[in-house]
Design an enzyme around this catalytic site. Structure first.
Site, PDB file in Angstrom:
ATOM      1  N   TYR A 108    -103.662  65.464 -18.259  1.00  0.00           N
ATOM      2  CA  TYR A 108    -103.512  64.565 -17.107  1.00  0.00           C
ATOM      3  C   TYR A 108    -102.611  63.412 -17.498  1.00  0.00           C
ATOM      4  CZ  TYR A 108    -106.722  61.124 -19.208  1.00  0.00           C
ATOM      5  OH  TYR A 108    -107.306  60.193 -20.033  1.00  0.00           O
ATOM      6  N   CYS A 109    -102.244  62.599 -16.515  1.00  0.00           N
ATOM      7  CA  CYS A 109    -101.458  61.387 -16.755  1.00  0.00           C
ATOM      8  C   CYS A 109    -101.737  60.454 -15.588  1.00  0.00           C
ATOM      9  CB  CYS A 109     -99.974  61.712 -16.918  1.00  0.00           C
ATOM     10  SG  CYS A 109     -99.269  62.654 -15.545  1.00  0.00           S
ATOM     11  N   ALA A 110    -100.730  59.760 -15.084  1.00  0.00           N
ATOM     12  CA  ALA A 110    -100.959  58.905 -13.919  1.00  0.00           C
ATOM     13  C   ALA A 110    -100.991  59.719 -12.634  1.00  0.00           C
ATOM     14  CB  ALA A 110     -99.883  57.819 -13.827  1.00  0.00           C
ATOM     15  N   LEU A 136    -104.997  60.212 -13.028  1.00  0.00           N
ATOM     16  CA  LEU A 136    -105.568  58.869 -12.948  1.00  0.00           C
ATOM     17  C   LEU A 136    -105.418  58.233 -11.573  1.00  0.00           C
ATOM     18  CD1 LEU A 136    -104.642  57.266 -16.382  1.00  0.00           C
ATOM     19  CD2 LEU A 136    -106.923  57.868 -15.538  1.00  0.00           C
TER      20      LEU A 136
END
Length: 316
Positions: free
Chosen positions: A271-273, A300
């Site tokens: 995952y990331c932003a 996120l």
């Protein structure tokens, strides 16, 4: 030369890796059933990009009315050039879900199918994707193709910058794709949702959580979102650390060493932003032969929107 009356079957170029070199692509330019796609999205760093807002709406960082912080690479595609024969993909609209409040949410199977077909991709096509940035957008579209059942897809290693650096040919102007029939087959195991990640955090499911965000965002000292930090139990493998100095994907054993921090679990969730940079991590795992990886699509942007969802460090 074929004998008179004999039909020779057309074959698309065969991929042996999730990434292809500039030389491989140059050698196959003009090949039957090869579709080259520019997936560039550009970010205006002079504007405050709020990834909590849908990028396709006028009140956010998208392409509607108001200050658009995100745009497709169309201007550069036409003015500065593109790989010969390439077509331009719109990841902001065509390859995202316009009904979602989250940025870059994957499109439904029908929408993806229509968008791929409109680019001229058929089920027999070999697809090579690149971007003019750092490979994150190409990796995102690569992952979408894989998640919708099309395995004959690869990322151009080093993207547009390497193509130019190696002195490869390019064209200017627009390219009008010729639509092709394409049938998508959804692979749900390529994605996880917030409920699954919550179950991992609670210890009810076993999976490694990997953040592809930059180190300062992982540590919570910087964030494009309304709350800063990372999901509890995560390790950080920033997407940019998986690249060599020239923008190509790092080679094994360097790549394997960068990913060594990831715990050995039955499943790996990246995952990331907003689910884009995480696709670079997914690409790196694929190059190493890993098939147990899923992307947390909401990432996120979805997680921090829930004030009860824990973050490390806690929001100030």
């Amino acid at each position: 030369m074929s004998p008179v009356g004999v039909t020779v079957a057309r074959m698309a170029p065969v991929l042996t890796s999730p990434v292809v070199s500039t030389q491989w692509l140059a050698d196959h330019l003009g090949a039957d059933d090869l579709t080259i796609v520019d997936a560039t999205v550009l970010v205006d760093l002079d504007l405050d990009v709020d990834l909590d807002v849908d990028p396709g709406r006028g009140d956010g960082p998208g392409r509607g009315e108001g200050p658009a912080a995100l745009t497709t690479g169309r201007d550069g595609f036409e003015r500065d050039g593109h790989v010969p024969g390439a077509v331009l993909a719109d990841l902001l609209v065509d390859f995202s879900d316009p009904g979602s409040d989250l940025p870059f949410t994957r499109p439904g199977v029908d929408r993806f199918q229509a968008a791929a077909a409109a680019l001229g991709v058929s089920n027999d096509s070999t697809v090579v994707v690149y971007d003019t940035v750092d490979g994150r957008w190409a990796s995102r579209l690569w992952w979408l193709f894989r998640a919708y059942g099309h395995d004959a897809v690869a990322v151009l290693d080093g993207g547009w910058s390497q193509w130019l650096a190696q002195g490869k040919p390019y064209d200017l102007g627009d390219v009008l794709p010729t639509p092709a029939p394409f049938v998508a087959t959804e692979r749900p195991d390529h994605w996880v949702d917030k409920a699954f990640v919550e179950s991992v955090v609670a210890g009810e499911e076993r999976a490694a959580l990997v953040s592809g965000s930059p180190r300062d965002e992982f540590d919570g000292t910087s964030s494009p979102l309304t709350r800063a930090g990372h999901i509890p139990g995560s390790v950080n493998v920033p997407a940019e650390t998986l690249l060599a100095d020239d923008g190509t994907l790092a080679r094994d054993p360097v790549l394997r060493d960068r990913l060594a921090v990831v715990p050995d679990e039955p499943r790996t969730v990246v995952y990331c932003a907003s689910g884009v940079s995480a696709s670079v991590d997914a690409l790196a795992f694929a190059v190493l032969g890993r098939s147990d990886v899923a992307v947390y699509d909401g990432s996120l942007a979805e997680w921090v929107a829930d004030p009860t969802a824990p973050l490390v460090p806690a929001a100030a």
